[in-house]
Design a protein around this motif. Structure first.
Motif, PDB file in Angstrom:
ATOM      1  N   GLU A 269      63.560 -31.997  22.143  1.00 28.29           N
ATOM      2  CA  GLU A 269      63.559 -31.246  23.407  1.00 28.29           C
ATOM      3  C   GLU A 269      64.161 -29.853  23.216  1.00 28.29           C
ATOM      4  N   ALA A 270      65.276 -29.784  22.477  1.00 26.82           N
ATOM      5  CA  ALA A 270      65.955 -28.493  22.271  1.00 26.82           C
ATOM      6  C   ALA A 270      65.037 -27.527  21.518  1.00 26.82           C
ATOM      7  N   LEU A 271      64.400 -28.039  20.468  1.00 25.78           N
ATOM      8  CA  LEU A 271      63.541 -27.168  19.661  1.00 25.78           C
ATOM      9  C   LEU A 271      62.259 -26.821  20.403  1.00 25.78           C
ATOM     10  N   THR A 272      61.783 -27.746  21.229  1.00 27.59           N
ATOM     11  CA  THR A 272      60.587 -27.441  22.033  1.00 27.59           C
ATOM     12  C   THR A 272      60.888 -26.318  23.025  1.00 27.59           C
ATOM     13  N   LEU A 273      62.067 -26.386  23.649  1.00 29.00           N
ATOM     14  CA  LEU A 273      62.465 -25.318  24.579  1.00 29.00           C
ATOM     15  C   LEU A 273      62.361 -23.953  23.889  1.00 29.00           C
ATOM     16  N   HIS A 274      62.926 -23.877  22.687  1.00 29.69           N
ATOM     17  CA  HIS A 274      62.914 -22.596  21.967  1.00 29.69           C
ATOM     18  C   HIS A 274      61.519 -22.271  21.429  1.00 29.69           C
ATOM     19  N   ALA A 275      60.750 -23.306  21.124  1.00 36.16           N
ATOM     20  CA  ALA A 275      59.360 -23.073  20.705  1.00 36.16           C
ATOM     21  C   ALA A 275      58.548 -22.463  21.853  1.00 36.16           C
ATOM     22  N   MET A 276      58.852 -22.887  23.076  1.00 40.37           N
ATOM     23  CA  MET A 276      58.165 -22.316  24.249  1.00 40.37           C
ATOM     24  C   MET A 276      58.492 -20.824  24.367  1.00 40.37           C
ATOM     25  N   MET A 277      59.761 -20.484  24.072  1.00 36.20           N
ATOM     26  CA  MET A 277      60.159 -19.069  24.141  1.00 36.20           C
ATOM     27  C   MET A 277      59.418 -18.262  23.069  1.00 36.20           C
ATOM     28  N   MET A 278      59.307 -18.868  21.895  1.00 36.30           N
ATOM     29  CA  MET A 278      58.706 -18.142  20.769  1.00 36.30           C
ATOM     30  C   MET A 278      57.199 -18.010  20.912  1.00 36.30           C
ATOM     31  N   THR A 279      56.601 -18.823  21.808  1.00 39.32           N
ATOM     32  CA  THR A 279      55.137 -18.801  21.925  1.00 39.32           C
ATOM     33  C   THR A 279      54.690 -18.304  23.298  1.00 39.32           C
ATOM     34  N   SER A 280      55.649 -17.763  24.092  1.00 40.18           N
ATOM     35  CA  SER A 280      55.210 -17.202  25.379  1.00 40.18           C
ATOM     36  C   SER A 280      54.733 -15.773  25.136  1.00 40.18           C
ATOM     37  N   GLN A 281      54.129 -15.206  26.139  1.00 38.79           N
ATOM     38  CA  GLN A 281      53.614 -13.835  26.014  1.00 38.79           C
ATOM     39  C   GLN A 281      54.266 -13.010  27.106  1.00 38.79           C
ATOM     40  N   ARG A 282      55.374 -12.305  26.972  1.00 39.46           N
ATOM     41  CA  ARG A 282      55.894 -11.935  25.694  1.00 39.46           C
ATOM     42  C   ARG A 282      56.753 -12.995  25.034  1.00 39.46           C
ATOM     43  N   TYR A 283      56.822 -12.955  23.716  1.00 41.36           N
ATOM     44  CA  TYR A 283      57.581 -13.940  22.947  1.00 41.36           C
ATOM     45  C   TYR A 283      58.978 -13.406  22.648  1.00 41.36           C
ATOM     46  N   PHE A 284      59.920 -14.301  22.482  1.00 36.78           N
ATOM     47  CA  PHE A 284      61.291 -13.885  22.186  1.00 36.78           C
ATOM     48  C   PHE A 284      62.034 -15.006  21.480  1.00 36.78           C
ATOM     49  N   ILE A 285      63.134 -14.651  20.840  1.00 37.40           N
ATOM     50  CA  ILE A 285      63.948 -15.627  20.103  1.00 37.40           C
ATOM     51  C   ILE A 285      65.393 -15.499  20.574  1.00 37.40           C
ATOM     52  N   LEU A 286      65.965 -16.590  21.040  1.00 33.98           N
ATOM     53  CA  LEU A 286      67.366 -16.542  21.471  1.00 33.98           C
ATOM     54  C   LEU A 286      68.308 -17.153  20.433  1.00 33.98           C
ATOM     55  N   MET A 287      67.749 -17.910  19.471  1.00 31.24           N
ATOM     56  CA  MET A 287      68.605 -18.464  18.421  1.00 31.24           C
ATOM     57  C   MET A 287      69.029 -17.331  17.490  1.00 31.24           C
ATOM     58  N   LYS A 288      70.173 -17.498  16.860  1.00 36.77           N
ATOM     59  CA  LYS A 288      70.678 -16.529  15.874  1.00 36.77           C
ATOM     60  C   LYS A 288      70.678 -17.225  14.513  1.00 36.77           C
ATOM     61  N   PRO A 289      70.797 -16.457  13.427  1.00 33.30           N
ATOM     62  CA  PRO A 289      70.852 -17.098  12.106  1.00 33.30           C
ATOM     63  C   PRO A 289      71.908 -18.210  12.046  1.00 33.30           C
ATOM     64  N   ASP A 290      73.061 -17.997  12.683  1.00 37.01           N
ATOM     65  CA  ASP A 290      74.109 -19.031  12.633  1.00 37.01           C
ATOM     66  C   ASP A 290      73.728 -20.292  13.412  1.00 37.01           C
ATOM     67  N   THR A 291      72.849 -20.143  14.407  1.00 33.14           N
ATOM     68  CA  THR A 291      72.367 -21.332  15.133  1.00 33.14           C
ATOM     69  C   THR A 291      71.639 -22.244  14.132  1.00 33.14           C
ATOM     70  N   LEU A 292      70.795 -21.628  13.312  1.00 32.22           N
ATOM     71  CA  LEU A 292      70.015 -22.406  12.332  1.00 32.22           C
ATOM     72  C   LEU A 292      70.905 -22.974  11.231  1.00 32.22           C
ATOM     73  N   GLU A 293      71.906 -22.182  10.815  1.00 39.07           N
ATOM     74  CA  GLU A 293      72.853 -22.686   9.805  1.00 39.07           C
ATOM     75  C   GLU A 293      73.518 -23.961  10.319  1.00 39.07           C
ATOM     76  N   ILE A 294      73.947 -23.918  11.571  1.00 34.88           N
ATOM     77  CA  ILE A 294      74.646 -25.061  12.171  1.00 34.88           C
ATOM     78  C   ILE A 294      73.708 -26.278  12.236  1.00 34.88           C
ATOM     79  N   ILE A 295      72.476 -26.044  12.667  1.00 31.11           N
ATOM     80  CA  ILE A 295      71.514 -27.149  12.770  1.00 31.11           C
ATOM     81  C   ILE A 295      71.330 -27.808  11.394  1.00 31.11           C
ATOM     82  N   ASN A 296      71.160 -26.996  10.376  1.00 27.74           N
ATOM     83  CA  ASN A 296      70.972 -27.553   9.024  1.00 27.74           C
ATOM     84  C   ASN A 296      72.196 -28.320   8.545  1.00 27.74           C
ATOM     85  N   LYS A 297      73.382 -27.797   8.871  1.00 28.59           N
ATOM     86  CA  LYS A 297      74.628 -28.496   8.491  1.00 28.59           C
ATOM     87  C   LYS A 297      74.710 -29.848   9.201  1.00 28.59           C
ATOM     88  N   ILE A 298      74.324 -29.867  10.481  1.00 33.17           N
ATOM     89  CA  ILE A 298      74.367 -31.123  11.249  1.00 33.17           C
ATOM     90  C   ILE A 298      73.420 -32.147  10.618  1.00 33.17           C
TER      91      ILE A 298
END
Ligand code: DP6
Length: 360
Positions: A269-298
């Motif tokens: 659900e969390a990733l789908t929410l952000h996928a919706m943001m990345m695929t809307s017109q206009r598209y945007f990204i609210l995650m930061k590099p550290d968001t992804l670092e944390i996800i990978n660590k988890i």
């Protein structure tokens, strides 16, 4: 219930000056609300954990006005200081709710509000903020109409809060709140949130949410704009169906306590929410590099430890780290050792599932 059931009718009691005070919690959605129709009607149902520590406390002072007026009259204070900048939002809110609270123009209101979490932490205060204000206004309604029951007060507070901010409809009660019509959830409504009405396994009692503050800056795109972009979104229809499916799956998960399946739904659900943001017109990204670092660590820690720690995201870069009470020591140690380094100024908030708003 329909909108008509929320129109205030009995205004016979006269009410002098007074004050009411409520504390309302924040909430974190497990199945996300993203996309809405006119009148703050959600495009899909959602469910959230009510939080405990993150909250807004609001005092509402009211004084009857001598002369009738066509304008609302209120002062707004935020953490002890006048807050002119937020007044237009309250004005819009008052306009939306006036049909249901027709006494609003008969009083001058003083709204004093403060949050338990640091200002500009990137944590949205709109859910707890509108919930606390809605509860205060409902308390005034109760003073005007002694027949108002506790159950009606809460239901209408959720209805009113929704008109301020959708997710605020889920910030009145605890500990799991469902908002939005869903075939599998008895009593569910697009108009207000309800306490989740089915059995919940012990695994979900006392669930923890440690909120890692990754980016405290102003978001580039507000939630309101993000919801807007779900109109004409190429994947919207499928996404709204998926939310219904995930809610049905969660119903079994809440009953049988299957944490692996819980994680699967919540992270998707969390990733789908952000996928919706990345695929809307206009598209945007609210995650930061550290968001992804944390996800990978988890993910790496979960694999290595066999614990059930997982993450969810709201409309921003911060990460909500969710874990069961039984695993709290091990996971907390991991957060300290490996995740806090990714937080802006090392800041994070330890929260857990809570039981709803309180009258102060
Ligand atoms: C990503 O409730 O902030 O947090 O109704 O426009 O005020 P408005 O939006 P808002 O949207 C919250 C979106 C979310 C997901 C969720 O809480 O379900």
């Amino acid at each position: 219930m329909t909108e008509k059931d929320f129109i205030f009718r009995n205004n016979s009691t006269s009410l002098g000056a007074g004050k009411v005070k409520w504390k309302a919690p924040s909430n974190i959605a497990l199945v996300k609300y993203w996309g809405k129709k006119a009148g703050q009607i959600p495009a899909n149902p959602s469910i959230s954990f009510t939080l405990d520590a993150c909250s807004t406390t609001t005092t509402l002072g009211f004084v009857p006005r001598n002369t009738p007026s066509d304008e609302f009259s209120f002062d707004l204070w935020f953490e002890g200081k006048p807050m002119e900048g937020f007044k237009p939002k309250i004005e819009t809110f008052f306009k939306r709710i006036e049909p249901f609270l027709p006494f609003l123009k008969a009083y001058h209101f003083t709204i004093e509000t403060s949050n338990s979490f640091p200002h500009s932490s990137g944590i949205a205060s709109s859910a707890s903020g509108f919930a606390a204000l809605a509860l205060c206004l409902m308390d005034v309604e109760k003073l005007l109409n002694a027949e108002t029951t506790e159950a009606y007060l809460k239901k209408k507070a959720s209805f009113i809060a929704r008109l301020g901010s959708g997710s605020a409809a889920r910030s009145i009660e605890g500990d799991l709140v469902h908002w939005g019509s869903h075939d599998g959830t008895i009593g569910s409504s697009d108009l207000f949130g309800i306490k989740y009405p089915y059995e919940v396994h012990g695994n979900f009692k006392n669930y923890h949410d440690t909120i890692l503050l990754v980016d405290k800056g102003q978001k580039q795109v507000s939630s309101t704009v993000g919801h807007e972009l779900m109109h004409d979104h190429p994947f919207a229809a499928r996404r709204f169906d998926q939310a219904h499916e995930n809610l049905s799956k969660l119903k079994s998960v809440f009953k049988n306590g299957n944490l692996t399946e819980f994680i699967n739904i919540v992270e998707s659900e969390a990733l789908t929410l952000h996928a919706m943001m990345m695929t809307s017109q206009r598209y945007f990204i609210l995650m930061k590099p550290d968001t992804l670092e944390i996800i990978n660590k988890i993910w790496a820690f979960r694999e290595a430890s066999g614990t059930h720690v997982c993450f969810t995201l709201d409309a921003g870069a911060n990460v909500h780290v969710l874990y069961p009470e039984e695993e709290k020591e091990e996971v907390y140690q991991f957060i300290q050792n490996e995740l806090v380094a990714y937080c802006e100024n090392g800041q994070y908030i330890c929260d857990r599932i809570g039981f709803g708003a309180k009258k102060m």
